[in-house]
Design a protein around this motif. Structure first.
Motif, PDB file in Angstrom:
ATOM      1  N   LEU A   1       0.949  -1.081  -0.145  1.00  0.00           N
ATOM      2  CA  LEU A   1      -0.068   0.093   0.058  1.00  0.00           C
ATOM      3  C   LEU A   1       0.870   1.231   0.103  1.00  0.00           C
ATOM      4  N   ALA A   2       0.758   2.115  -1.002  1.00  0.00           N
ATOM      5  CA  ALA A   2       1.362   3.418  -0.952  1.00  0.00           C
ATOM      6  C   ALA A   2       1.142   4.341   0.438  1.00  0.00           C
ATOM      7  N   PRO A   3       2.160   4.692   1.084  1.00  0.00           N
ATOM      8  CA  PRO A   3       1.856   5.652   2.253  1.00  0.00           C
ATOM      9  C   PRO A   3       1.323   7.079   1.914  1.00  0.00           C
ATOM     10  N   VAL A   4       0.340   7.614   2.935  1.00  0.00           N
ATOM     11  CA  VAL A   4      -0.121   8.757   2.690  1.00  0.00           C
ATOM     12  C   VAL A   4       0.554   9.907   3.578  1.00  0.00           C
ATOM     13  N   ASP A   5       0.978  10.828   2.985  1.00  0.00           N
ATOM     14  CA  ASP A   5       1.330  11.957   3.816  1.00  0.00           C
ATOM     15  C   ASP A   5       0.216  12.598   4.839  1.00  0.00           C
ATOM     16  N   PRO A   6       0.453  12.512   6.046  1.00  0.00           N
ATOM     17  CA  PRO A   6      -0.623  13.067   6.808  1.00  0.00           C
ATOM     18  C   PRO A   6      -0.997  14.291   6.708  1.00  0.00           C
ATOM     19  N   ALA A   7       0.014  15.027   6.440  1.00  0.00           N
ATOM     20  CA  ALA A   7      -0.046  16.861   6.146  1.00  0.00           C
ATOM     21  C   ALA A   7      -0.804  17.223   5.147  1.00  0.00           C
ATOM     22  N   ALA A   8      -0.755  16.120   3.996  1.00  0.00           N
ATOM     23  CA  ALA A   8      -1.423  16.692   3.061  1.00  0.00           C
ATOM     24  C   ALA A   8      -2.863  15.644   2.646  1.00  0.00           C
ATOM     25  N   ALA A   9      -3.187  15.012   3.743  1.00  0.00           N
ATOM     26  CA  ALA A   9      -4.176  14.100   3.649  1.00  0.00           C
ATOM     27  C   ALA A   9      -5.661  14.700   3.269  1.00  0.00           C
TER      28      ALA A   9
ATOM     29  N   ASP B   1     -10.755  12.126   0.648  1.00  0.00           N
ATOM     30  CA  ASP B   1     -10.762  11.088  -0.166  1.00  0.00           C
ATOM     31  C   ASP B   1      -9.813   9.882  -0.007  1.00  0.00           C
ATOM     32  N   ASP B   2      -8.831  10.298   1.040  1.00  0.00           N
ATOM     33  CA  ASP B   2      -7.770   9.286   1.572  1.00  0.00           C
ATOM     34  C   ASP B   2      -8.668   8.361   2.639  1.00  0.00           C
ATOM     35  N   LEU B   3      -9.735   9.033   3.396  1.00  0.00           N
ATOM     36  CA  LEU B   3     -10.092   8.285   4.517  1.00  0.00           C
ATOM     37  C   LEU B   3     -10.772   6.913   4.010  1.00  0.00           C
ATOM     38  N   PRO B   4     -10.836   5.929   5.045  1.00  0.00           N
ATOM     39  CA  PRO B   4     -10.241   5.829   6.298  1.00  0.00           C
ATOM     40  C   PRO B   4      -8.634   5.511   6.200  1.00  0.00           C
ATOM     41  N   LEU B   5      -7.764   6.300   7.012  1.00  0.00           N
ATOM     42  CA  LEU B   5      -6.482   6.116   7.261  1.00  0.00           C
ATOM     43  C   LEU B   5      -6.036   5.179   8.482  1.00  0.00           C
ATOM     44  N   LEU B   6      -4.819   4.256   8.428  1.00  0.00           N
ATOM     45  CA  LEU B   6      -4.415   3.690   9.378  1.00  0.00           C
ATOM     46  C   LEU B   6      -3.303   4.138   9.736  1.00  0.00           C
ATOM     47  N   LEU B   7      -3.096   4.779  10.958  1.00  0.00           N
ATOM     48  CA  LEU B   7      -1.776   5.254  11.478  1.00  0.00           C
ATOM     49  C   LEU B   7      -0.963   4.150  12.191  1.00  0.00           C
ATOM     50  N   LYS B   8       0.174   3.907  12.039  1.00  0.00           N
ATOM     51  CA  LYS B   8       1.101   2.767  12.508  1.00  0.00           C
ATOM     52  C   LYS B   8       2.449   3.302  13.161  1.00  0.00           C
TER      53      LYS B   8
ATOM     54  N   VAL C   1       5.518   7.804  13.175  1.00  0.00           N
ATOM     55  CA  VAL C   1       4.167   7.288  12.880  1.00  0.00           C
ATOM     56  C   VAL C   1       4.117   7.582  11.320  1.00  0.00           C
ATOM     57  N   PHE C   2       3.527   6.684  10.754  1.00  0.00           N
ATOM     58  CA  PHE C   2       3.255   6.888   9.521  1.00  0.00           C
ATOM     59  C   PHE C   2       1.580   6.265   9.033  1.00  0.00           C
ATOM     60  N   ALA C   3       1.077   6.702   8.049  1.00  0.00           N
ATOM     61  CA  ALA C   3       0.055   6.567   7.601  1.00  0.00           C
ATOM     62  C   ALA C   3      -0.096   6.010   6.202  1.00  0.00           C
ATOM     63  N   GLU C   4      -1.298   4.920   6.310  1.00  0.00           N
ATOM     64  CA  GLU C   4      -1.531   4.206   5.013  1.00  0.00           C
ATOM     65  C   GLU C   4      -2.998   3.976   4.762  1.00  0.00           C
ATOM     66  N   PRO C   5      -3.538   3.854   3.755  1.00  0.00           N
ATOM     67  CA  PRO C   5      -4.983   3.476   3.485  1.00  0.00           C
ATOM     68  C   PRO C   5      -5.691   2.355   4.525  1.00  0.00           C
ATOM     69  N   TYR C   6      -6.622   2.504   5.017  1.00  0.00           N
ATOM     70  CA  TYR C   6      -7.147   1.410   5.849  1.00  0.00           C
ATOM     71  C   TYR C   6      -7.882   0.648   5.043  1.00  0.00           C
ATOM     72  N   VAL C   7      -7.594  -0.751   4.758  1.00  0.00           N
ATOM     73  CA  VAL C   7      -8.502  -1.659   4.011  1.00  0.00           C
ATOM     74  C   VAL C   7      -9.597  -2.220   4.950  1.00  0.00           C
TER      75      VAL C   7
END
Length: 652
Positions: A131-139, A142-149, A188-194
């Motif tokens: 899964l491609a990571p998502v920059d939280p600052a630019a989320a 449309d990127d939701l939901p996100l999973l923070l890890k 911590v990084f963010a990625e799309p939550y499946v």
């Protein structure tokens, strides 16, 4: 060759590694904290070395002390188990620098996979799907939901699901704080939550001679708080094409980092069947027994073989056979926000049957403390088919006798028998959807029957034997006598039951409708319930009665005949639900603050999990006794909320 092995761990995994060592003729060394001085892994080791202190940071996470312990005990190798220092590259290097054999992958491989962000970059280069990571600052929405890890750890620590963009900043702060506390790294990084994804993993085993095995798949989708509860091998319902793709990706991941030993490559499989790389665990997994059962292997023995420089036994792994399912038995209360439980484990007996395996770090008589993970044991069933393995495991758990703290045993039984699980409709949201149905309140009639059995056995324990060896429940008279009364409180729901019984010339009669006493002794009552004979096993310890019956297991506290009106808790009191440490308070929380019903006020950390204490009503915080760093016992007064008049009227 390894002659003496120190296990840099505790509990169940230490005991499991010692079992293989004994079979191979290798001497064993345990390390232990002060809290674990009498633990099973210490009792089973040939030699043990104390690590002064109780907290993990002072003991099992002190790599310098562990290495010194290995040298002092004359060990020539160190096995890290899982958790603690098992994925710490610095510790692996320190073991080797001390001239000891490290039973694990190269420090460089651990380092490369230690950060999930770096690992994803490596896997992308190796062609592993992710899964491609998502920059939280630019989320955006449309990127939701996100999973923070958390980048530096696992086990559910530092993980948050974000469904509202407004919640993202606060959740990032909370996830970073938890990651920093757990792993010493707040990245911590963010990625799309499946949604409704499956957690599927591949066990790999690699040697130093260019051999890499992919040992099938495991499904670990049933999770609570991102921590696994039930696992099985092989993962059911996958196409041959998807299995092959997962195997190839796992082997590619191992080769990309020059891996050696046992490791696990974890994937998220979306509802449309597309797999995505999650992480590589550079250690033995908790759920490794299901793979061992299906492939007929001892993965710890293979780890030791590879650490000694030997190749894998063959170019390809053996053919798998049958199906295996593992359930993690925790001292926790799923119906009460998974609260961990502590105290004396009075009895712990799991049936011994063909196809069953028990991996545990506890026996009856041990104490479950507050410092470590609340997992008591893993129960594993292996059978020719999935249905047979699931049935065997559910029945074994149902028949187990576990007396002491509340456990998740009933949840496990209900989960294994749930229609979605039986049909292999699996995903990581299973407990989010089904928890209420899986933790129903006990049937009132069944609880009363169990309380009746407890009363009958208590009467038998107080009875005398006549010259013929028959039980006498007091003096029988030819006139009607007043019935005897016993009162019980069911735990943990707190419902009270009054049970009456009367001695007669034929034994005991009870006041519970539809119940007739067939026989009773000091540990068992046989009752006829509406024409069906049922046997209840009763253990009485420290004012409590533990009843194991065909309808389930019940715990009762014996109450005095008459209630004591004293000692009531002040309304609005917030009590610690478990022993633990206060880690933080709500922003601006102080005496006099206005709070809303359900608002999180205090965060407690206990047994590697974080728990929120919520405001019981809207009103004013009139007292605050908690502060960050404060260690509290169960029932300790943390704060008092005085309900506002408007809130009180709403509840009237």
């Amino acid at each position: 060759m390894i002659t003496s092995l120190l296990v840099a761990n505790r509990g169940e995994i230490a005991c499991r590694i010692f079992r293989t060592c004994r079979a191979l003729g290798i001497a064993t060394v345990a390390v232990y904290s002060d809290a674990d001085a009498g633990a099973l892994h210490v009792r089973e080791a040939d030699t043990a070395v104390r690590l002064p202190g109780a907290a993990p940071a002072d003991t099992y996470l002190r790599g310098d002390l562990v290495v010194a312990a290995a040298l002092a005990a004359g060990a020539d190798a160190v096995h890290p188990g899982y958790g603690f220092l098992s994925e710490n590259a610095g510790f692996a290097a320190a073991v080797r620098d001390a001239g000891l054999v490290w039973v694990g992958p190269p420090a460089r491989a651990i380092e490369l996979m230690a950060s999930k962000t770096r690992a994803k970059e490596l896997m992308d280069a190796a062609g592993v799907p992710l899964l491609a990571p998502v920059d939280p600052a630019a989320a955006t929405a449309d990127d939701l939901p996100l999973l923070l890890k958390a980048a530096a750890g696992g086990g559910g620590r530092g993980m948050r699901i974000v469904r509202e963009l407004s919640e993202l900043p606060g959740e990032l702060t909370a996830a970073g704080a938890e990651a920093l506390s757990a792993f010493g790294d707040g990245e911590v990084f963010a990625e799309p939550y499946v949604e409704r994804g499956r957690h599927v993993e591949v066990q790999v085993m690699a040697d130093g001679h260019d051999g890499v095995w992919a040992l099938g798949t495991r499904d670990c989708s049933l999770q609570r708080r991102h921590q696994k509860v039930i696992e099985e091998a092989p993962a059911p319902g996958l196409s041959d094409e998807l299995r092959e793709r997962l195997h190839e990706a796992a082997v590619a991941a191992a080769r990309a980092v020059g891996y050696r030993g046992a490791g696990t490559v974890e994937f998220l499989v979306a509802a449309d069947g597309r797999p995505y790389f999650l992480e590589m665990n550079t250690r033995l997994q908790v759920e490794h027994p299901v793979t061992e059962a299906v492939f007929g292997l001892d993965l710890v023995a293979l780890q030791l073989r590879i650490a000694e420089g030997e190749p894998l036994p063959a170019a390809a792994p053996p053919e798998p056979s049958g199906h295996a399912v593992e359930a993690r038995l925790y001292a926790e209360d799923p119906a009460r926000d998974w609260q961990p439980q502590t105290g004396a484990l009075l009895s712990f007996d799991v049936p011994e049957e063909p196809g069953l395996r028990l991996d545990t770090g506890y026996t009856g008589g041990d104490t479950i403390g507050v410092h470590y993970d609340p997992m008591l044991a893993k129960v594993i069933a292996h059978a020719p088919s999935r249905n047979k393995a699931v049935r065997l495991l559910a029945r074994a758990l149902e028949r187990a006798r576990i007396h002491g703290p509340v456990t998740n045993r009933e949840l496990l039984v209900h989960s294994l028998r749930h229609p979605d699980f039986l049909a292999a409709r699996l995903d990581t949201g299973f407990y989010d959807r089904h928890l209420a149905a899986l933790t129903p309140a006990p049937d009132e009639t069944s609880v009363r029957q169990a309380a009746t059995a407890a009363a009958v056995v208590e009467a038998a324990r107080n009875a005398t034997l006549d010259a013929g060896g028959f039980m006498r429940f007091g003096a029988w008279r030819n006139l009607p006598s007043q019935p005897q009364l016993r009162r019980y409180r069911s735990e943990p729901d707190g419902r009270e039951y009054e049970i009456t019984y009367r001695p007669t010339r034929d034994g005991l009669t009870v006041g519970t409708e539809g119940v007739r006493v067939v026989s009773a002794d000091r540990i068992r009552a046989t009752l006829d319930i509406d024409g069906v004979t049922r046997v209840f096993h009763v253990a009485v310890r420290d004012g409590r009665a533990y009843v194991d019956s065909p309808s389930g297991a019940y715990t009762f506290t014996a109450l005095p005949r008459f209630t004591d009106p004293a000692g009531r808790t002040e309304p609005g009191s917030l009590l610690a639900p478990m022993p633990g440490t206060v880690v933080r308070l709500a922003d601006g929380l102080a005496a006099g603050a206005t709070v809303e019903a359900g608002q999180p006020l205090i965060w407690l950390e206990a047994m590697k999990m974080e728990h929120r204490v919520l405001a019981p009503a809207s009103g004013t915080l009139t007292a605050l006794h908690a502060a960050p760093g404060l260690q509290v016992e169960v029932g300790a007064l943390l704060a008092v909320v005085t309900e506002s008049a408007d809130s009180a009227e709403e509840h009237a």
